[in-house]
Design a protein around this motif. Structure first.
Motif, PDB file in Angstrom:
ATOM      1  N   LEU A  66      87.685  27.389 -67.212  1.00  0.00           N
ATOM      2  CA  LEU A  66      86.781  28.520 -68.069  1.00  0.00           C
ATOM      3  C   LEU A  66      87.805  29.523 -67.760  1.00  0.00           C
ATOM      4  O   LEU A  66      87.574  29.856 -66.959  1.00  0.00           O
ATOM      5  CB  LEU A  66      85.434  28.434 -68.261  1.00  0.00           C
ATOM      6  CG  LEU A  66      84.857  29.593 -68.905  1.00  0.00           C
ATOM      7  CD1 LEU A  66      85.327  28.763 -70.751  1.00  0.00           C
ATOM      8  CD2 LEU A  66      83.427  29.491 -68.830  1.00  0.00           C
ATOM      9  N   VAL A  67      88.062  30.337 -68.576  1.00  0.00           N
ATOM     10  CA  VAL A  67      88.819  31.240 -68.751  1.00  0.00           C
ATOM     11  C   VAL A  67      87.884  32.888 -69.167  1.00  0.00           C
ATOM     12  O   VAL A  67      88.361  32.276 -70.877  1.00  0.00           O
ATOM     13  CB  VAL A  67      90.451  31.738 -68.909  1.00  0.00           C
ATOM     14  CG1 VAL A  67      90.694  33.209 -68.574  1.00  0.00           C
ATOM     15  CG2 VAL A  67      91.093  30.642 -67.897  1.00  0.00           C
ATOM     16  N   PHE A 114      77.276  27.223 -67.905  1.00  0.00           N
ATOM     17  CA  PHE A 114      77.472  25.842 -68.541  1.00  0.00           C
ATOM     18  C   PHE A 114      79.029  25.069 -67.709  1.00  0.00           C
ATOM     19  O   PHE A 114      78.637  23.932 -67.250  1.00  0.00           O
ATOM     20  CB  PHE A 114      77.282  26.028 -69.724  1.00  0.00           C
ATOM     21  CG  PHE A 114      77.728  24.309 -69.873  1.00  0.00           C
ATOM     22  CD1 PHE A 114      76.441  23.697 -70.669  1.00  0.00           C
ATOM     23  CD2 PHE A 114      79.279  24.709 -70.693  1.00  0.00           C
ATOM     24  CE1 PHE A 114      76.936  22.500 -71.484  1.00  0.00           C
ATOM     25  CE2 PHE A 114      79.698  22.946 -71.691  1.00  0.00           C
ATOM     26  CZ  PHE A 114      78.320  22.454 -71.334  1.00  0.00           C
ATOM     27  N   ALA A 115      79.600  25.861 -67.419  1.00  0.00           N
ATOM     28  CA  ALA A 115      80.568  25.202 -66.715  1.00  0.00           C
ATOM     29  C   ALA A 115      80.491  24.614 -65.482  1.00  0.00           C
ATOM     30  O   ALA A 115      80.536  23.318 -65.079  1.00  0.00           O
ATOM     31  CB  ALA A 115      82.135  25.932 -66.881  1.00  0.00           C
ATOM     32  N   HIS A 116      80.021  24.817 -64.972  1.00  0.00           N
ATOM     33  CA  HIS A 116      79.528  25.192 -63.114  1.00  0.00           C
ATOM     34  C   HIS A 116      78.545  23.454 -63.122  1.00  0.00           C
ATOM     35  O   HIS A 116      78.811  22.966 -62.298  1.00  0.00           O
ATOM     36  CB  HIS A 116      78.641  26.358 -63.157  1.00  0.00           C
ATOM     37  CG  HIS A 116      77.555  25.923 -61.566  1.00  0.00           C
ATOM     38  ND1 HIS A 116      78.013  26.029 -60.392  1.00  0.00           N
ATOM     39  CD2 HIS A 116      76.431  25.274 -61.252  1.00  0.00           C
ATOM     40  CE1 HIS A 116      77.754  25.282 -59.658  1.00  0.00           C
ATOM     41  NE2 HIS A 116      76.456  24.747 -59.956  1.00  0.00           N
ATOM     42  N   LYS A 117      78.112  23.958 -63.914  1.00  0.00           N
ATOM     43  CA  LYS A 117      77.028  22.207 -64.357  1.00  0.00           C
ATOM     44  C   LYS A 117      77.973  20.989 -64.337  1.00  0.00           C
ATOM     45  O   LYS A 117      77.830  20.098 -63.931  1.00  0.00           O
ATOM     46  CB  LYS A 117      75.909  22.551 -65.201  1.00  0.00           C
ATOM     47  CG  LYS A 117      74.072  23.176 -65.192  1.00  0.00           C
ATOM     48  CD  LYS A 117      73.367  22.496 -65.738  1.00  0.00           C
ATOM     49  CE  LYS A 117      72.633  21.317 -65.351  1.00  0.00           C
ATOM     50  NZ  LYS A 117      71.243  21.539 -65.712  1.00  0.00           N
ATOM     51  N   ASN A 118      78.890  21.264 -65.046  1.00  0.00           N
ATOM     52  CA  ASN A 118      80.097  20.634 -65.657  1.00  0.00           C
ATOM     53  C   ASN A 118      80.663  20.115 -64.644  1.00  0.00           C
ATOM     54  O   ASN A 118      82.105  20.057 -64.714  1.00  0.00           O
ATOM     55  CB  ASN A 118      80.834  20.662 -66.804  1.00  0.00           C
ATOM     56  CG  ASN A 118      79.935  19.849 -68.249  1.00  0.00           C
ATOM     57  OD1 ASN A 118      80.007  19.309 -68.155  1.00  0.00           O
ATOM     58  ND2 ASN A 118      79.110  20.816 -68.800  1.00  0.00           N
ATOM     59  N   GLY A 119      80.360  20.985 -63.882  1.00  0.00           N
ATOM     60  CA  GLY A 119      81.602  20.359 -61.811  1.00  0.00           C
ATOM     61  C   GLY A 119      83.216  22.015 -62.266  1.00  0.00           C
ATOM     62  O   GLY A 119      83.560  21.921 -61.610  1.00  0.00           O
ATOM     63  N   CYS A 120      82.859  22.380 -63.209  1.00  0.00           N
ATOM     64  CA  CYS A 120      84.249  23.313 -63.297  1.00  0.00           C
ATOM     65  C   CYS A 120      83.698  24.636 -62.756  1.00  0.00           C
ATOM     66  O   CYS A 120      83.042  25.452 -62.689  1.00  0.00           O
ATOM     67  CB  CYS A 120      84.656  24.147 -64.955  1.00  0.00           C
ATOM     68  SG  CYS A 120      85.141  21.733 -65.139  1.00  0.00           S
ATOM     69  N   GLN A 121      85.008  25.282 -62.357  1.00  0.00           N
ATOM     70  CA  GLN A 121      84.854  26.903 -62.170  1.00  0.00           C
ATOM     71  C   GLN A 121      85.319  27.788 -63.441  1.00  0.00           C
ATOM     72  O   GLN A 121      86.409  27.308 -64.177  1.00  0.00           O
ATOM     73  CB  GLN A 121      86.087  27.013 -61.120  1.00  0.00           C
ATOM     74  CG  GLN A 121      86.186  26.459 -59.697  1.00  0.00           C
ATOM     75  CD  GLN A 121      87.071  26.413 -58.797  1.00  0.00           C
ATOM     76  OE1 GLN A 121      87.843  25.777 -59.179  1.00  0.00           O
ATOM     77  NE2 GLN A 121      87.125  27.557 -57.624  1.00  0.00           N
ATOM     78  N   SER A 122      85.263  28.726 -63.237  1.00  0.00           N
ATOM     79  CA  SER A 122      85.162  29.823 -64.386  1.00  0.00           C
ATOM     80  C   SER A 122      86.297  30.985 -63.661  1.00  0.00           C
ATOM     81  O   SER A 122      85.452  31.086 -62.156  1.00  0.00           O
ATOM     82  CB  SER A 122      83.896  30.258 -65.318  1.00  0.00           C
ATOM     83  OG  SER A 122      83.092  29.199 -65.103  1.00  0.00           O
ATOM     84  N   ALA A 123      87.004  31.927 -64.436  1.00  0.00           N
ATOM     85  CA  ALA A 123      87.816  32.873 -63.678  1.00  0.00           C
ATOM     86  C   ALA A 123      87.068  34.244 -65.163  1.00  0.00           C
ATOM     87  O   ALA A 123      87.455  33.307 -66.185  1.00  0.00           O
ATOM     88  CB  ALA A 123      89.020  32.782 -63.769  1.00  0.00           C
TER      89      ALA A 123
END
Ligand code: ADP
Ligand code: MG
Length: 674
Positions: A376-377, A295-304
């Protein structure tokens, strides 16, 4: 005169050198020294003659030092012996590797020794005792956690002078909180925690200081929660992620879907998510994590995603990759065992945004990675209840959304308190088609038969775990199976099957090798300490045998057992024990009769109390020096904290309290008030 919060070196009798030693114990100020809580108390008040001292019991014996023998060495251990006399008989006082204790004794002087007595009529010894000069005969004498160079005597002396810096007026607790909870004053508490008047005074002191820790922790958590709410998060768009649901090889459970929805809603609001995902072993937490990373990826965000161990990080990496790469999401793994060059390369790609998801150990990701756009962490805490660790996560990026994953089910009420700064999602449903692991508690004399049963499974092509409580044997572990030597025995018993050994002191690369050998079936039987407890996933392993099962906490046994029952074969867990006590049997019966982690946690806590329930693996509520996690006291402390903050939201009327909470949280790197 030095004040309470001055560096400890200014305390009379401390100075630079000792201050350095105190720093090793985490003591920097005079006030910290007051919080150096004794680990126990010795009653020196009625010493006996050595002839009356029973072997193997801890006893106080009075004696005059007649002679100090020179240092000797045996098996690499330095031995210090002293000959003493109680007026009727001589006895020896023996110290191992403890020159400080030995040096503190003077020939011709009289002491009361307290320790374990051994020997026979002709020659008695008292082993590694604590002691005080006989003329100082006191009732309950504190015994402190030590470090080389700081003896009990010195610490006691320094604490005495620290107490004199404690202005009788200093107390940070709101008066009404003190009276409502029937607590003594702070100075009374410090005086009696160190030098108790009597048992009653000691228990009052304990109650007060325990309450304070929980109360201040709650104050801090309430502040944190509010602070998080005042941050602006990365507000995401409510994009559909159907392609994720379509591409994974199973149907998510209702609980998983609910948790994903809750997280997605959080992430679509202005306020950064601060959520705990709690679920029993096998409830599918990783799939939830994968969904929200997507979901974060689709919003253009990276996750750790951060894991507590390398094994777990590697495992998460593989799982996330299998879920996400088919959808075109790049996932990388960053752990200590990756070569320096490789690390640099990966970090560069992360900073350019080429990897959408970075998996690694906590230290690594937290300290050394620059993200292009971290939204997102996810912290997999496993057994930790790391309020403080959690607090210190918020630094990276703007205000990333945070999801904390915990594999240890705890009763709801307690969860609300321990996780007071978080919203909670619970996975209380197992995927379909799971069968409970058949569990038996068995006395050690049936070990042979249990081995026979394991052999049978192995010869049918399955794999097995054997879990032991210790790595190596030492004097403290008599009778406990130690993984290293036990692995040798097991190799003989299971000749014909490949046996491997896994324990926490191995290098990460060795561990990984063993784990991949086991995963791929080259190792058939894995002898291990509890390192396998976390997250290992080998579906072909269908039997686990746990030695000295009575030594483990119930929740821990439940976690361990969760390593089997992951494939299509019927699975078994055999709990071996030589402990005949009713309590041990009762506990093992619970684990054998239910597979519900929340139920087990509840029972475990009922049997042992909250403090023990969290046990050695408590880890956090970190920095709790004295408080037990007593649920009644916890809720009192929480209620008082809520009331206090309600009536004085910025703690303007309680500056000392504010300072106290600030101090506690600052130690963990979180400035909760700014
Ligand atoms: P946990 O971390 O909560 O113990 P995992 O996420 O490791 O559980 O999941 C355990 C196993 O179950 C994994 O092999 C995972 O792929 C699988 N799994 C997860 N969710 C489901 C589901 N809804 N249906 C079937 N299998 C699932
Ligand atoms: Mg898992």
């Amino acid at each position: 005169m030095a004040d309470l919060f001055s560096p400890v070196k200014y305390l009379k009798g401390v100075g630079e050198k000792r201050a350095e030693l105190y720093a090793k114990l985490g003591i920097y100020t005079i006030y910290d020294l007051l919080w150096h809580i004794p680990r126990g108390y010795v009653d020196y008040s009625s010493p006996v003659k050595i002839s009356q001292a029973e072997n193997d019991l801890r006893t106080a014996v009075e004696g005059v030092v007649k002679k100090k023998f020179p240092e000797a060495t045996a098996n690499g251990i330095k031995l210090y012996k002293v000959l003493a006399s109680d007026g009727e008989n001589d006895f020896k006082v023996v110290f191992f590797n403890n020159r400080y204790a030995y040096d503190a004794l003077g020939e011709g002087k009289s002491y009361i020794f307290y320790g374990k007595v051994s020997g026979n009529l002709l020659s008695k010894e008292i082993i590694s005792p604590t002691f005080i000069p006989a003329e100082q005969r006191e009732k309950l004498v504190p015994v402190y956690p030590l470090t080389a160079g700081l003896s009990e005597g010195i610490i006691r002396l320094n604490i005495k002078s620290a107490l004199s810096c404690l202005d009788g007026m200093y107390d940070y607790l709101p008066k009404e909180v003190q009276s409502e909870n029937l607590l003594c004053t702070l100075s009374y508490a410090f005086e009696n925690i160190h030098f108790p008047e009597d048992e009653r005074a000691l228990s009052l002191a304990k109650k007060r200081l325990s309450f304070d820790e929980l109360f201040i922790l709650q104050i801090g958590m309430l502040f944190l929660k509010r602070k998080n709410r005042s941050r602006t998060g990365f507000k995401m768009q409510r994009l559909e992620i159907d392609e994720f649901f379509d591409s994974i090889p199973f149907e998510l459970t209702g609980a998983q879907k609910r948790a994903i929805n809750e997280a997605v809603s959080d992430m679509c609001s202005e306020i950064p998510m601060n959520r705990l995902l709690q679920g029993d072993v096998g409830s599918g937490k990783t799939a939830v994590a994968a969904a929200i990373c997507y979901f974060a990826h689709k919003n253009g965000c990276q996750s750790a995603l951060m894991a507590p161990t390398e094994i777990l990080a590697a495992q998460h990496f593989n799982t996330l990759r299998s879920f996400l790469e088919p959808l075109g999401v790049n996932v990388c793994l960053l752990t200590g065992s990756v070569s320096q060059k490789e690390k640099e390369k990966i970090k560069k790609l992360i900073s350019q945004g080429d990897f959408s998801v970075a998996v690694g150990t906590q230290a690594l990701i937290q300290n050394s990675v620059e993200f292009k756009n971290l939204g997102l962490v996810i912290a997999d805490e496993q057994h930790r209840f790391g309020v403080m660790q959690r607090a210190s996560l918020s630094g990276k990026g703007k205000s990333p959304h945070r999801l904390v994953i915990s594999a240890t089910p705890i009763p709801r009420t307690l969860g609300l308190i321990v996780y007071g700064d978080l919203d909670i999602s619970i996975l209380d449903e197992l995927p379909k088609g799971r069968f409970p692991v058949e569990t038996y508690a068995v006395m050690g004399k049936l070990r042979e038969r249990a081995f026979g049963f394991v052999k049978k499974q192995l010869s049918e092509g399955r794999q097995a775990y054997v879990v032991c409580p210790m790595i190596e044997e030492n004097e403290l572990t008599e009778g406990l199976k130690a993984a290293k030597s036990y692995a040798e025995e097991i190799k003989k018993i299971f000749s014909g099957f490949e046996v491997g050994l896994l324990h926490g002191k191995m290098k990460p690369s060795e561990k990984e090798k063993i784990m991949s050998d086991f995963k791929e079936g080259r190792i058939r039987l894995l002898v291990s300490t509890t390192v396998i407890e976390v997250g290992v996933d080998v579906p072909n392993a269908n039997i686990m045998l746990i030695e000295n099962a009575d030594r483990f906490g119930l929740s821990q046994l439940h976690q361990l057992r969760g390593r089997v029952g992951r494939g299509s074969h019927k699975s078994y867990c055999v709990l071996l024990t030589d402990n005949l006590s009713a309590e041990a049997r009762e506990r093992l019966k619970i684990i054998a009769s239910t597979s519900d982690g929340f139920e087990i946690a509840k029972q475990d806590m009922k049997l042992r109390g909250c403090g023990d329930f969290f046990g050695e693996r408590q880890h956090g509520l970190p920095l709790l020096k004295i408080a037990e996690l007593d649920s009644e006291m916890l809720s009192q402390a929480r209620n008082s904290a809520i009331k206090t903050i309600k009536s004085d939201p910025e703690l303007l009327k309680h500056p000392k309290l504010k300072a106290e909470a600030e101090r506690l949280f600052k130690k963990a790197g979180e400035d909760i008030f700014n």
